[in-house]
Design a protein around this motif. Structure first.
Motif, PDB file in Angstrom:
ATOM      1  N   THR A 225       0.832  -1.214   0.000  1.00 33.78           N
ATOM      2  CA  THR A 225       0.000   0.000   0.000  1.00 33.78           C
ATOM      3  C   THR A 225       0.860   1.253   0.000  1.00 33.78           C
ATOM      4  O   THR A 225       0.507   2.268  -0.627  1.00 33.78           O
ATOM      5  N   HIS A 226       2.000   1.184   0.673  1.00 34.28           N
ATOM      6  CA  HIS A 226       2.904   2.336   0.721  1.00 34.28           C
ATOM      7  C   HIS A 226       3.762   2.454  -0.545  1.00 34.28           C
ATOM      8  O   HIS A 226       4.105   3.571  -0.952  1.00 34.28           O
ATOM      9  N   LEU A 227       4.103   1.325  -1.176  1.00 29.29           N
ATOM     10  CA  LEU A 227       5.091   1.353  -2.252  1.00 29.29           C
ATOM     11  C   LEU A 227       4.503   1.401  -3.655  1.00 29.29           C
ATOM     12  O   LEU A 227       5.074   2.036  -4.550  1.00 29.29           O
ATOM     13  N   LEU A 228       3.384   0.725  -3.892  1.00 30.76           N
ATOM     14  CA  LEU A 228       2.863   0.606  -5.253  1.00 30.76           C
ATOM     15  C   LEU A 228       2.521   1.947  -5.907  1.00 30.76           C
ATOM     16  O   LEU A 228       2.778   2.129  -7.109  1.00 30.76           O
ATOM     17  N   PRO A 229       1.943   2.909  -5.195  1.00 33.22           N
ATOM     18  CA  PRO A 229       1.663   4.189  -5.856  1.00 33.22           C
ATOM     19  C   PRO A 229       2.922   4.898  -6.351  1.00 33.22           C
ATOM     20  O   PRO A 229       2.869   5.668  -7.315  1.00 33.22           O
ATOM     21  N   GLU A 230       4.043   4.639  -5.726  1.00 30.31           N
ATOM     22  CA  GLU A 230       5.285   5.323  -6.090  1.00 30.31           C
ATOM     23  C   GLU A 230       6.142   4.514  -7.055  1.00 30.31           C
ATOM     24  O   GLU A 230       6.886   5.086  -7.858  1.00 30.31           O
ATOM     25  N   TYR A 231       6.025   3.176  -6.991  1.00 28.28           N
ATOM     26  CA  TYR A 231       6.846   2.295  -7.827  1.00 28.28           C
ATOM     27  C   TYR A 231       5.932   1.477  -8.735  1.00 28.28           C
ATOM     28  O   TYR A 231       5.468   0.393  -8.361  1.00 28.28           O
ATOM     29  N   PRO A 232       5.662   1.971  -9.951  1.00 28.39           N
ATOM     30  CA  PRO A 232       4.729   1.256 -10.846  1.00 28.39           C
ATOM     31  C   PRO A 232       5.270  -0.075 -11.357  1.00 28.39           C
ATOM     32  O   PRO A 232       4.480  -0.926 -11.776  1.00 28.39           O
TER      33      PRO A 232
END
Length: 493
Positions: A166-173
């Motif tokens: 949840t923390h990483l996916l929006p920033e790392y596509p």
């Protein structure tokens, strides 16, 4: 240390050794930590009468309480399995069958190797993970958001990976998360996957591929391969991470240790580790007598790889002996001096045994195949899962035809001597001294056909012998007292 050797026998016997034991889990946390309600639902749904509960050593302290709660909530009879004969990460089906169990509930760390005999449910430890610290370490290690990254993790942190994504996916596509999937129709906790479906195309994208290996399933984007990704591992350093790094040795690895809460670039020189394994392969080529160590009785197809190893060694002109001795240690293997090298059949995480302390090297089935099968070359591929070596597996290479191929002579990189890889192509040569035959190979050197029995006959000590009727009868006398290093009547110097 000096006190230990100068102590009397009474002091040694009465000495107390401090051992750090895990405290009992409070009753209010027992249901959540060991998923007792889910376990009871699993047992009731399939009407299991006898349930084997397999605990690793560090969780045995809670085993009695867990078994009591399970029996209180259904009619099943529970049996606690502790001190497994092989690695605790594998399903101990043999111990479960001794009590006639209908299923197994496995607790703690697991290699997720498939098993076939009994239904299995996995209950992982929910070890704490500081998601904020892990996210910060991830960003520090991978400052470029467009990097292709594959997220791997120890099974005991599966409960926290959703929050981390949840923390990483929006920033790392381009971040790809792995999912725990246990192969085999007998697993009821993390889905089912047919063994033959090693690569599956997900719906809606015919070009992408989904890979399942080591109980992890992940989908790569269209047009990419595994070597295009960098690996990020959540968990402590150990057998799981080592297995990943050896198998995917062309990928760079970073890790986050949830205990020390520090991230790092894995600086272990994988190429150096591979060269150590290649040295073991050279030792395997020089070996004449091979000991096959059965390191698992639960992983599917272990009998198939055992038979394949026997045939491979036979066709390579090597003698083999099979040993089933449970957990390995130096004294156990030191009893067999006639063995030149051992090959260990075990799950992927336990097969990479560090044999530096052993008197003889211990190699994997893949390494033994490289030594015996001239068609299999040493390359960047490294196989830790022996099932991939079987016919139909992704890394299977048929054995070279010993009858059609000419005998190949090469030089040992260890001894510098000439060696032949095809003793079976040898023809008996009649001796001029009678009707006996001598086996010779094409290099006109006498072939080594000494078995373990002939080796034993040449030893100065051959074990305990009964010698019935040969030993005179004598009166019993009082023996020495104390420990071997300092008997009481000897005094001190």
């Amino acid at each position: 240390m000096a006190d230990a050797f100068s102590s009397s026998s009474e002091t040694v016997i009465q000495r107390v050794v401090d051992v750090n034991l895990k405290e009992n889990t409070p009753a209010e946390k027992l249901f959540e930590l060991y998923q007792i309600r889910k376990t009871c639902a699993f047992i009731n749904e399939h009407n299991f009468g006898k349930v084997a509960l397999q605990f690793p050593d560090e969780l045995l302290v809670d085993s009695a309480a867990v078994a009591e709660e399970i029996e209180r909530n259904n009619q099943a009879k529970t049996f606690i399995l502790g001190d497994t004969s092989y690695g605790s990460c594998c399903i101990d089906e043999v111990a479960a069958e001794h009590v006639g169990a209908d299923c197994i509930v496995h607790y703690g760390s697991a290699c997720l190797s498939p098993s076939k005999r009994l239904p299995v449910m996995y209950v992982f430890e929910k070890r704490p993970l500081d998601v904020e610290m892990c996210t910060a370490s991830f960003r520090e290690l991978y400052p470029d958001p467009q990097t292709n990254i594959l997220l791997l993790y120890d099974v005991n942190y599966d409960h926290a990976i959703g929050n981390l994504l949840t923390h990483l996916l929006p920033e790392y596509p381009n971040l790809v998360a792995t999912e725990l999937v246990v192969e085999g129709e007998q697993c009821y906790s993390h889905g089912r996957l047919n063994r033959d479906n090693n690569i599956i195309s997900p719906p809606g994208d015919d070009n992408s591929q989904t890979i399942c290996q080591f109980g992890r399933q992940f989908s790569l984007k269209s047009g990419s391969s595994l070597t295009d990704y960098r690996m990020f591992y959540v968990g402590q350093e150990g057998a799981t991470l080592r297995n990943f790094m050896m198998t995917w040795n062309r990928c760079s690895f970073c890790s986050f240790d949830p205990v020390s809460m520090k991230g790092r670039i894995e600086s272990v020189n994988v190429n150096r580790a591979l060269m150590k394994r290649y040295y073991a392969i050279e030792r395997a080529k020089d070996a004449n007598v091979v000991g096959i160590l059965v390191g698992t009785l639960g992983v599917a197809d272990y009998l198939a790889i055992l038979q394949q190893l026997k045939e491979t060694l036979h066709r390579a002109g090597k003698k083999s002996y099979t040993f089933a001795m449970g957990k390995l240690n130096v004294p156990k293997l030191a009893n067999f001096l006639e063995i030149d090298i051992f090959v260990l059949i075990a799950c992927p995480e336990n097969s990479l045994l560090d044999s530096s302390e052993f008197f003889k090297p211990v190699v994997t089935p893949f390494e033994m195949e490289v030594a015996c099968n001239r068609k299999r070359e040493w390359s960047e591929e490294y196989v830790t899962d022996f099932r991939h070596l079987l016919p139909g597996g992704r890394s299977h290479v048929p054995m070279a035809d010993q009858q059609k191929d000419d005998d190949e002579i090469d030089v040992s990189l260890i001894t510098g001597a000439l060696r032949s890889q095809n003793l079976l192509n040898s023809e008996p040569v009649e001796s001029s001294f009678g009707s006996s035959v001598v086996l010779r190979n094409q290099t006109l050197t006498v072939a080594n056909t000494n078995s373990a029995a002939s080796f034993l006959a040449g030893r100065s000590w051959q074990g305990l012998e009964q010698k019935l009727g040969e030993t005179p009868v004598v009166k019993a006398v009082e023996g020495r007292r104390g420990i071997a290093i300092a008997y009481e009547e000897e005094g001190t110097s």
